[in-house]
Design a protein around this motif. Structure first.
Motif, short mmCIF file in Angstrom:
data_model
loop_
_atom_site.label_atom_id
_atom_site.label_comp_id
_atom_site.label_asym_id
_atom_site.label_seq_id
_atom_site.Cartn_x
_atom_site.Cartn_y
_atom_site.Cartn_z
N GLY A 199 0.79 -1.23 0.00
CA GLY A 199 0.00 0.00 0.00
C GLY A 199 0.82 1.27 0.00
N SER A 200 2.12 1.17 0.32
CA SER A 200 2.93 2.39 0.27
C SER A 200 3.79 2.36 -0.99
CB SER A 200 3.80 2.51 1.53
OG SER A 200 4.57 1.34 1.73
N VAL A 201 4.80 1.52 -1.00
CA VAL A 201 5.62 1.40 -2.21
C VAL A 201 4.91 0.51 -3.23
CG1 VAL A 201 7.84 0.61 -3.11
CG2 VAL A 201 7.71 1.61 -0.82
N CYS A 202 4.32 -0.58 -2.75
CA CYS A 202 3.74 -1.58 -3.64
C CYS A 202 2.22 -1.39 -3.76
CB CYS A 202 4.07 -2.97 -3.09
SG CYS A 202 3.46 -4.31 -4.11
N LYS A 203 1.81 -0.98 -4.94
CA LYS A 203 0.38 -0.76 -5.24
C LYS A 203 0.10 -1.36 -6.61
CE LYS A 203 -0.13 3.69 -2.94
NZ LYS A 203 -0.51 5.08 -3.13
N PRO A 204 -1.17 -1.54 -6.96
CA PRO A 204 -1.44 -2.14 -8.28
C PRO A 204 -0.80 -1.39 -9.45
CG PRO A 204 -3.41 -2.20 -6.95
CD PRO A 204 -2.40 -1.40 -6.17
N ASP A 205 -0.66 -0.07 -9.36
CA ASP A 205 -0.06 0.63 -10.50
C ASP A 205 1.47 0.67 -10.42
OD1 ASP A 205 -0.10 2.34 -8.41
OD2 ASP A 205 -0.98 4.04 -9.48
N ASN A 206 2.02 0.20 -9.31
CA ASN A 206 3.48 0.10 -9.21
C ASN A 206 3.81 -1.14 -8.38
OD1 ASN A 206 6.22 0.74 -9.32
ND2 ASN A 206 6.10 1.81 -7.35
N PRO A 207 3.49 -2.31 -8.94
CA PRO A 207 3.63 -3.52 -8.13
C PRO A 207 5.10 -3.91 -7.94
CG PRO A 207 2.97 -4.06 -10.37
CD PRO A 207 3.04 -2.57 -10.30
N VAL A 208 5.42 -4.36 -6.75
CA VAL A 208 6.77 -4.86 -6.50
C VAL A 208 6.76 -6.38 -6.63
CG1 VAL A 208 8.64 -5.03 -4.82
CG2 VAL A 208 7.30 -2.92 -4.99
N GLY A 209 5.77 -7.00 -6.02
CA GLY A 209 5.69 -8.45 -6.06
C GLY A 209 4.49 -8.92 -6.86
N PRO A 210 4.51 -10.18 -7.26
CA PRO A 210 3.45 -10.71 -8.12
C PRO A 210 2.09 -10.76 -7.43
CG PRO A 210 4.88 -12.47 -7.36
CD PRO A 210 5.53 -11.20 -6.94
N CYS A 211 2.07 -10.85 -6.10
CA CYS A 211 0.77 -10.92 -5.42
C CYS A 211 -0.02 -9.63 -5.59
CB CYS A 211 0.95 -11.20 -3.93
SG CYS A 211 1.77 -12.75 -3.60
N MET A 212 0.67 -8.54 -5.94
CA MET A 212 -0.02 -7.28 -6.18
C MET A 212 -0.39 -7.13 -7.65
SD MET A 212 -1.28 -4.66 -4.68
CE MET A 212 -0.56 -3.97 -3.18
N VAL A 213 0.33 -7.83 -8.53
CA VAL A 213 0.07 -7.70 -9.96
C VAL A 213 -1.15 -8.50 -10.36
CG1 VAL A 213 0.95 -8.07 -12.28
CG2 VAL A 213 2.52 -7.45 -10.46
#
Lengths: 366, 319
Positions: A328-342
């Motif tokens: 929710g801070s660095v990792c969001k759907p429009d800037n996913p870090v890991g696959p669980c967010m993509v």
């Protein structure tokens, strides 16, 4: 449409069954998504904890596999077809999407057959279909190879990262046999494979397993069936999703799968290498195997996580998404870090897109 | 494609006394009052989609931006960026469709421009339209006018345009292909201007979820909606289910979200439902003092969840 009265009756029955904490893993990403989307946790008593499992194909894809796909896409003359979710997952050097901007030819498709048609119409291109998924989609890849063989298409291959669900579940209980009390088993995977392969879960590890459909009512019935088994102290593999699954699965689909694929060791993100948990194209069809055709070497490359994201722990059910520092801070759907967010089936995307105002992280940690 | 040919095409269809004079600027004699002006660029891919094309979309989009502010659209300018080699027949269809869409609402196209760029420097054709409309002096639509207990209306099922473009881009092979709802909203919502309407929005990019979140943030109020009251298009619902998506984040190009006082809500609904574009209009929720800045949705099961601002690319270049 949903029957609210039936739902609340079921919820009451479930509440009446629970007298101590129970941890249930929903294996399939579609279950995870619908649980979040319909706020199903709000209907459950606090004693029941639902844990998201490794049943989201994109989420369990290793970073090194993404790198391998990129290596392939950089080869001149190659056109890569992939599903949309995979397109956006970051590898160690960015995503396939980024690669496309650099001149590679990576195409998103929702229909694998499109890749076959493209190969047929563009004989000068080397067309590779990136096959990820479980036993649900593996038969489709097998049918594609069959079709390509019969049509005599020479410029088409499949890069198979297909994985099998039963071995990963055995691995989870082997790692910590007390962590999970029961499994909501995936509907569509079981449509294909039936229930035989799950039997060791019940017989060896004494875990109830219920093959469950995807509607809210299915999910609640599945949970109730697990609770019943626990209270009767009897463990078996049951089918709640009777309209979609039978014990034998679909023999024709299994036949295609076993004709074209053999079991192989496979590496799962966050879980490591699991013996016989992958599906590789059989040697006699290796002309259609992207690994062989492009000399992509060993399927399993050593794992070297480069991000600080907690996808691995989330996939094992040890952490929930909001416990990840990046969520929710660095990792969001429009800037996913890991696959669980993509992935649209990923548990981080589910938590991000369908938050509940009642969900207190401290309760979820259990 | 020569510049001259293109220009002849525009004059042939768009002709009117102001445009025909072919001066460097359009000369307009405007009456005193409040004027609304808006501009928007359209880059949709594919250029032709079931239910519309980039031409119709570029006119409707600008009309709708004016109409939701309570303005009556009167004048339009358009600017084309065309890729070298773009089919002139296709361009004519696009121009025709702009013309008929504009004329239906009494809109005059008063100025235009064309640039042709080298192949590869644009994707087919891009269109920018600018619209000018007059706003009755009693109207001042704004999210800050929203009051607790106001009702939320959506005039059509969510997602039709977004899904249509998604299906066309991804060769979903659905037969018949899902249709875009691309339409001018002016005649649908103009009659509401006499009611206690607080504000209106057309849920384009980001769909219903984006519009509701924007309204909640700008109006500093909460919005509570009931999922079971949201109208459904069965094709959209079916395909969304198949794709594991919800239609709330998909664009409409022929729907409006309307915030209206509790007192006038039923009347507004009645008016909307009397129009072909509003037959499925529904009151889906209300403004609340709880959760300011957020949108809460009561699901089909009666549970609650926050409706998030859409993030991430679901469908690129839909408008």
């Amino acid at each position: 449409m949903v029957n609210r009265a039936a739902i609340s009756q079921l919820a009451q029955k479930i509440s009446g069954k629970v007298s101590y904490p129970v941890r249930i893993m929903e294996v399939c990403g579609t279950h995870t998504m619908n649980i979040a989307r319909f706020g199903i946790k709000q209907l459950l008593p606090p004693g029941i904890k639902l844990i998201s499992g490794p049943g989201c194909p994109v989420c369990v894809t290793e970073e090194s596999d993404i790198d391998l796909i990129q290596e392939l896409a950089r080869i001149a003359g190659v056109t890569v077809f992939t599903f949309g979710d995979l397109y956006r997952i970051p590898g160690s050097e960015g995503s396939l999407e980024k690669l496309n901007g650099e001149g590679a030819d990576v195409r998103i498709t929702v229909s694998p057959l499109e890749a076959v048609h493209y190969a047929e119409q563009n004989p000068a291109r080397e067309v590779v279909f990136i096959a990820i998924g479980f036993e649900t989609t593996a038969p489709v890849a097998a049918v594609m190879i069959d079709l390509v063989r019969k049509k005599g298409i020479k410029n088409f291959s499949v890069l198979s990262f297909h994985k099998r669900i039963p071995p990963v579940l055995m691995e989870l209980v082997r790692e910590d046999s007390n962590y999970i009390d029961g499994f909501l088993l995936p509907g569509h995977v079981s449509t294909v494979i039936g229930t035989d392969e799950y039997q060791p879960l019940a017989k060896i590890w004494s875990k109830p397993g219920v093959v469950t459909g995807f509607e809210p009512e299915d999910i609640l019935q599945g949970i109730y069936a697990i609770l019943e088994q626990i209270s009767e102290k009897s463990c078996r593999i049951e089918i709640q999703y009777k309209r979609g699954v039978n014990k034998e699965g679909v023999p024709l689909a299994r036949e295609y799968m076993s004709n074209y694929f053999e079991f192989c060791d496979a590496s799962w993100r966050g879980l490591g290498v699991i013996s016989e948990s992958g599906l590789a194209i059989r040697k006699k069809f290796r002309d259609f195997d992207g690994f062989y055709r492009f000399s992509l070497g060993n399927r399993i490359i050593k794992r070297a996580p480069i991000t600080t994201c907690s996808c691995g722990e989330i996939l094992r059910g040890v952490k929930v998404p909001c416990e990840c520092l990046l969520f929710g801070s660095v990792c969001k759907p429009d800037n996913p870090v890991g696959p669980c967010m993509v992935s649209s089936e990923g548990s981080c995307a589910a938590s991000y897109n369908y938050p509940s105002r009642y969900e207190d992280p401290s309760i979820m940690k259990g | 494609m020569t510049q001259q040919l293109v220009e002849e095409l525009f004059i042939k269809y768009f002709h009117n006394p102001i445009l025909d004079s072919q001066l460097d600027s359009a000369m307009l004699s405007l009456k005193a009052g409040r004027w609304a002006m808006t501009t928007d660029s359209f880059v949709v891919k594919p250029v032709f989609f079931p239910g519309g094309d980039i031409g119709k979309l570029s006119v409707c989009g600008t009309i709708n931006d004016l109409a939701v502010m309570g303005a009556a659209p009167l004048y339009l300018t358009c600017s084309f960026i065309i890729e070298e080699g773009f089919d002139i027949g296709d361009l004519e269809i696009i121009v025709q469709s702009m013309n008929s869409t504009a004329r239906k609402d009494g809109l005059t196209i008063v100025a235009g421009d064309t640039k042709v760029v080298e192949r590869g420097y644009c994707d087919g054709v891009y269109i920018t339209t600018t619209g000018l409309g007059i706003v009755p002096n009693w109207i001042n639509y704004s999210p800050s006018a929203m009051q607790v207990e106001d009702r939320v209306i959506i005039t059509a099922p969510p997602g039709a345009h977004g899904l249509s473009v998604f299906a066309a881009r991804n060769n979903l092979g659905v037969d018949p292909p899902p249709q875009s709802d691309c339409a001018s909203l002016f005649s649908l919502i103009e009659p509401l201007n006499s009611l206690e309407v607080r504000c209106m929005r057309d849920p384009t990019r980001g769909g219903l979820a984006a519009v509701l979140n924007e309204l909640a943030v700008k109006g500093k109020k909460g919005i509570k909606i009931d999922e079971s009251l949201i109208p459904i298009d069965s094709t959209v619902a079916y395909l969304m289910e198949l794709l594991g998506l919800e239609p709330y984040q998909l664009a409409n190009e022929g729907a409006a979200v309307i915030i209206v006082s509790k007192k006038d809500a039923e009347r507004a609904l009645e008016i909307l439902r009397g129009h072909p574009l509003g037959r499925k209009a529904s009151i889906i929720g209300k403004i609340t003092a709880e959760i300011p800045g957020q949108v809460l949705m009561v699901t089909y099961l009666g549970t609650e969840r926050i409706m998030q601002m859409p993030s991430g690319v679901i469908i690129p270049r839909i408008c």
